[in-house]
Design an enzyme around this catalytic site. Structure first.
Site, PDB file in Angstrom:
ATOM      1  N   ASP A   1       0.854  -1.183   0.000  1.00  0.00           N
ATOM      2  CA  ASP A   1       0.000   0.000   0.000  1.00  0.00           C
ATOM      3  C   ASP A   1       0.899   1.245   0.000  1.00  0.00           C
ATOM      4  O   ASP A   1       2.062   1.182   0.406  1.00  0.00           O
ATOM      5  CB  ASP A   1      -0.871  -0.060   1.260  1.00  0.00           C
ATOM      6  CG  ASP A   1      -1.753   1.153   1.407  1.00  0.00           C
ATOM      7  OD1 ASP A   1      -2.214   1.695   0.392  1.00  0.00           O
ATOM      8  OD2 ASP A   1      -1.976   1.563   2.562  1.00  0.00           O
TER       9      ASP A   1
ATOM     10  N   ASP B   1      -2.211  -0.729   5.802  1.00  0.00           N
ATOM     11  CA  ASP B   1      -2.603  -0.266   7.138  1.00  0.00           C
ATOM     12  C   ASP B   1      -4.114  -0.281   7.341  1.00  0.00           C
ATOM     13  O   ASP B   1      -4.579  -0.008   8.450  1.00  0.00           O
ATOM     14  CB  ASP B   1      -2.052   1.143   7.408  1.00  0.00           C
ATOM     15  CG  ASP B   1      -2.584   2.163   6.415  1.00  0.00           C
ATOM     16  OD1 ASP B   1      -2.723   1.815   5.223  1.00  0.00           O
ATOM     17  OD2 ASP B   1      -2.853   3.308   6.815  1.00  0.00           O
TER      18      ASP B   1
ATOM     19  N   ASP C   1      -0.171   5.087   0.845  1.00  0.00           N
ATOM     20  CA  ASP C   1      -0.373   5.997   1.987  1.00  0.00           C
ATOM     21  C   ASP C   1      -0.474   5.213   3.289  1.00  0.00           C
ATOM     22  O   ASP C   1      -1.273   4.291   3.404  1.00  0.00           O
ATOM     23  CB  ASP C   1      -1.647   6.820   1.797  1.00  0.00           C
ATOM     24  CG  ASP C   1      -1.531   7.764   0.605  1.00  0.00           C
ATOM     25  OD1 ASP C   1      -0.401   8.145   0.274  1.00  0.00           O
ATOM     26  OD2 ASP C   1      -2.567   8.093   0.009  1.00  0.00           O
TER      27      ASP C   1
END
Lengths: 186, 186
Positions: free
Chosen positions: A6, A137, A8
């Site tokens: 991922d 996240d 960000d």
């Protein structure tokens, strides 16, 4: 091994850049401190009266482009490639795609090199992307199909309720991935 | 049914817009006519001395944003959704991503609606995207893994050597897809 990273919150440090921009724009209003973040979507942690201000920060031209890397992320990206892993950057653009989409590419070029832009996959639904592992996240990744990858959560205050999950940071990643490989059927 | 639609050459009419722009910029140099196109990559159909001119056309700001839709494409997109199919737009940005990436989103918003931008998947490797079918004008789609989708070629002069393949256009698509469903194991 095909691993999806991922962008960000994993490669690019959205949270701390947001706090820095908030302090500049609204020094008189205390933001939600990093350790107090509880929702994956940052807006959900702010009262309705402040959401417009929060959204204006992360949709501003240059915000996504100028995010600092998460400490250790750039080194880990290159280390994974050097280990022979097929690394892809799998990222969901904001619904306000206007600045974000091109700036995500600019960010990758600046920090990981122009060639790395060819490793990018932009999609709102990550279950449609194939891989052995995804490091993300977001506490729960949902979409149209049952994913082919195993999700390793990149540690953040807003995902610590997912207690059973393996937790990864760019400090412990070698151990966590070694454990995955030991345990997994890859 | 999860169906991936390529953008340039399938939804957006890259080829005819290129010819129109060429005629405006270089009226004294004859371009390669549409029916004479033989290579998927347009540069490969031009002599080295003209490739810079050709590249300048399709990387210019606004070129991708202003492509006209392929006739019938917008109607087919909405018809597929109305049939209950899960339709995604799966597109590979140019390596010169600078204008192209944001403009691909702008194009989809303009012609298919803002909500359709959430159906976009940008990737240089389409084998990593899951689907039952992909409609794409590229003669052979290669990548890191064996694809999960079946490839239906969208007809163009530069892919007609793939003689065994099913050929689809936005005029015959209902018949071609009906044939696929009849034949396939979905």
């Amino acid at each position: 091994m095909l691993i999806l990273l991922d962008q960000d919150g994993v490669l690019a440090d959205f949270e701390h850049a947001f706090l820095a921009a908030w302090a500049t724009h609204y020094p008189e209003i205390p933001p939600v401190a990093y350790e107090d973040r509880r929702s994956f979507k940052i807006l959900d942690d702010y009262p309705p009266a402040l959401r417009g201000k929060a959204e204006a920060i992360y949709t501003a031209p240059g915000f996504i482009r100028d995010l600092p890397p998460v400490p250790g992320a750039v080194e880990a990206f290159h280390a994974l490639l050097a280990m022979g892993w097929d690394v892809r950057i799998c990222t969901s653009p904001l619904t306000q795609y206007e600045n974000c989409v091109a700036e995500k590419y600019q960010w990758v070029e600046r920090h990981l090199g122009r060639e790395a832009t060819q490793r990018m996959i932009l999609t709102r639904d990550k279950t449609l992307v194939r891989g052995d592992l995804i490091i993300d996240d977001k506490p729960r990744i949902e979409g149209a199909v049952k994913p082919s990858w195993r999700h390793i959560i990149y540690d953040a205050p807003y995902n610590r309720e997912e207690t059973e999950a393996t937790r990864l940071t760019w400090q412990n990643w070698r151990n966590v991935l070694a454990g995955e490989l030991y345990r997994g059927d890859y």
